[in-house]
Design a protein around this motif. Structure first.
Motif, PDB file in Angstrom:
ATOM      1  N   VAL A   1       4.104   5.552  -5.675  1.00 27.03           N
ATOM      2  CA  VAL A   1       4.106   5.562  -7.139  1.00 27.03           C
ATOM      3  C   VAL A   1       3.033   6.519  -7.661  1.00 27.03           C
ATOM      4  CG1 VAL A   1       3.618   4.150  -9.177  1.00 27.03           C
ATOM      5  CG2 VAL A   1       5.112   3.286  -7.380  1.00 27.03           C
ATOM      6  N   ILE A   2       1.857   6.497  -7.089  1.00 26.37           N
ATOM      7  CA  ILE A   2       0.774   7.392  -7.518  1.00 26.37           C
ATOM      8  C   ILE A   2       1.160   8.848  -7.281  1.00 26.37           C
ATOM      9  CG2 ILE A   2      -1.594   8.109  -6.992  1.00 26.37           C
ATOM     10  CD1 ILE A   2      -2.228   5.150  -6.467  1.00 26.37           C
ATOM     11  N   THR A   3       1.712   9.153  -6.119  1.00 22.90           N
ATOM     12  CA  THR A   3       2.106  10.520  -5.802  1.00 22.90           C
ATOM     13  C   THR A   3       3.204  11.006  -6.734  1.00 22.90           C
ATOM     14  OG1 THR A   3       1.568  10.101  -3.486  1.00 22.90           O
ATOM     15  CG2 THR A   3       2.916  12.017  -3.951  1.00 22.90           C
ATOM     16  N   THR A   4       4.186  10.174  -7.002  1.00 19.97           N
ATOM     17  CA  THR A   4       5.273  10.553  -7.899  1.00 19.97           C
ATOM     18  C   THR A   4       4.759  10.762  -9.312  1.00 19.97           C
ATOM     19  OG1 THR A   4       6.806   9.288  -6.538  1.00 19.97           O
ATOM     20  CG2 THR A   4       7.546   9.876  -8.748  1.00 19.97           C
ATOM     21  N   SER A   5       3.858   9.933  -9.754  1.00 19.80           N
ATOM     22  CA  SER A   5       3.281  10.061 -11.087  1.00 19.80           C
ATOM     23  C   SER A   5       2.528  11.385 -11.229  1.00 19.80           C
ATOM     24  CB  SER A   5       2.345   8.889 -11.352  1.00 19.80           C
ATOM     25  OG  SER A   5       1.647   9.074 -12.538  1.00 19.80           O
ATOM     26  N   LYS A   6       1.750  11.733 -10.227  1.00 22.13           N
ATOM     27  CA  LYS A   6       1.022  13.008 -10.268  1.00 22.13           C
ATOM     28  C   LYS A   6       1.981  14.190 -10.221  1.00 22.13           C
ATOM     29  CE  LYS A   6      -3.431  11.614  -8.435  1.00 22.13           C
ATOM     30  NZ  LYS A   6      -4.476  11.900  -7.466  1.00 22.13           N
ATOM     31  N   ALA A   7       3.049  14.075  -9.491  1.00 27.24           N
ATOM     32  CA  ALA A   7       4.015  15.171  -9.387  1.00 27.24           C
ATOM     33  C   ALA A   7       4.704  15.418 -10.727  1.00 27.24           C
ATOM     34  CB  ALA A   7       5.054  14.865  -8.317  1.00 27.24           C
ATOM     35  N   TYR A   8       5.035  14.355 -11.448  1.00 25.84           N
ATOM     36  CA  TYR A   8       5.687  14.517 -12.746  1.00 25.84           C
ATOM     37  C   TYR A   8       4.729  15.046 -13.805  1.00 25.84           C
ATOM     38  CZ  TYR A   8      10.214  12.575 -11.616  1.00 25.84           C
ATOM     39  OH  TYR A   8      11.464  12.383 -11.100  1.00 25.84           O
ATOM     40  N   SER A   9       3.436  14.806 -13.670  1.00 24.20           N
ATOM     41  CA  SER A   9       2.481  15.278 -14.665  1.00 24.20           C
ATOM     42  C   SER A   9       2.046  16.718 -14.410  1.00 24.20           C
ATOM     43  CB  SER A   9       1.261  14.357 -14.698  1.00 24.20           C
ATOM     44  OG  SER A   9       0.534  14.463 -13.494  1.00 24.20           O
ATOM     45  N   PHE A  10       2.438  17.293 -13.276  1.00 22.95           N
ATOM     46  CA  PHE A  10       2.052  18.665 -12.945  1.00 22.95           C
ATOM     47  C   PHE A  10       2.829  19.650 -13.812  1.00 22.95           C
ATOM     48  CE2 PHE A  10       2.328  22.553 -10.385  1.00 22.95           C
ATOM     49  CZ  PHE A  10       0.987  22.771 -10.149  1.00 22.95           C
ATOM     50  N   LYS A  11       2.126  20.654 -14.377  1.00 19.90           N
ATOM     51  CA  LYS A  11       2.752  21.648 -15.243  1.00 19.90           C
ATOM     52  C   LYS A  11       3.324  22.759 -14.367  1.00 19.90           C
ATOM     53  CE  LYS A  11       2.945  24.061 -19.259  1.00 19.90           C
ATOM     54  NZ  LYS A  11       4.284  24.514 -19.288  1.00 19.90           N
TER      55      LYS A  11
ATOM     56  N   VAL B   1       0.840  -1.207   0.000  1.00 19.63           N
ATOM     57  CA  VAL B   1       0.000   0.000   0.000  1.00 19.63           C
ATOM     58  C   VAL B   1       0.869   1.249   0.000  1.00 19.63           C
ATOM     59  CG1 VAL B   1      -1.643   1.340   1.397  1.00 19.63           C
ATOM     60  CG2 VAL B   1      -2.010  -1.108   1.041  1.00 19.63           C
ATOM     61  N   VAL B   2       1.909   1.266   0.804  1.00 17.47           N
ATOM     62  CA  VAL B   2       2.808   2.427   0.845  1.00 17.47           C
ATOM     63  C   VAL B   2       3.523   2.592  -0.493  1.00 17.47           C
ATOM     64  CG1 VAL B   2       4.916   3.324   1.925  1.00 17.47           C
ATOM     65  CG2 VAL B   2       3.090   2.382   3.346  1.00 17.47           C
ATOM     66  N   LEU B   3       3.971   1.497  -1.080  1.00 17.59           N
ATOM     67  CA  LEU B   3       4.629   1.546  -2.388  1.00 17.59           C
ATOM     68  C   LEU B   3       3.677   2.066  -3.463  1.00 17.59           C
ATOM     69  CD1 LEU B   3       7.142   0.912  -4.076  1.00 17.59           C
ATOM     70  CD2 LEU B   3       6.208  -1.394  -4.397  1.00 17.59           C
ATOM     71  N   LEU B   4       2.448   1.591  -3.455  1.00 17.13           N
ATOM     72  CA  LEU B   4       1.445   2.052  -4.411  1.00 17.13           C
ATOM     73  C   LEU B   4       1.176   3.543  -4.256  1.00 17.13           C
ATOM     74  CD1 LEU B   4      -0.644   1.264  -6.605  1.00 17.13           C
ATOM     75  CD2 LEU B   4      -2.275   0.927  -4.736  1.00 17.13           C
ATOM     76  N   LEU B   5       1.031   4.011  -3.037  1.00 14.90           N
ATOM     77  CA  LEU B   5       0.800   5.440  -2.797  1.00 14.90           C
ATOM     78  C   LEU B   5       1.996   6.282  -3.236  1.00 14.90           C
ATOM     79  CD1 LEU B   5      -0.987   5.349   0.683  1.00 14.90           C
ATOM     80  CD2 LEU B   5      -1.997   5.825  -1.550  1.00 14.90           C
TER      81      LEU B   5
END
Length: 56
Positions: free
Chosen positions: A20-30, A14-18
């Motif tokens: 990955v999701i947080t990092t993915s959203k951070a990289y997609s932020f303009k 669960v921590v690993l999944l969270l």
């Protein structure tokens, strides 16, 4: 003992999944950066000098 191991593995996933999701959203932020006002003043001065040279 096995119950503790299973619960621990679930928590790790669960921590690993969270993460990955947080990092993915951070990289997609303009990200945007405001222009440097000092740099703009310098460019304006250069343009003024070019116009003065052309008018002479």
């Amino acid at each position: 003992m096995t119950t503790v191991l299973v619960v621990s593995i679930i928590i790790v996933f669960v921590v690993l999944l969270l993460a990955v999701i947080t990092t993915s959203k951070a990289y997609s932020f303009k990200h945007t950066v405001d222009p440097d006002p000092l740099e703009n003043n310098h460019l304006l001065k250069l343009n003024d000098e070019k116009e003065r040279k052309q008018n002479v």
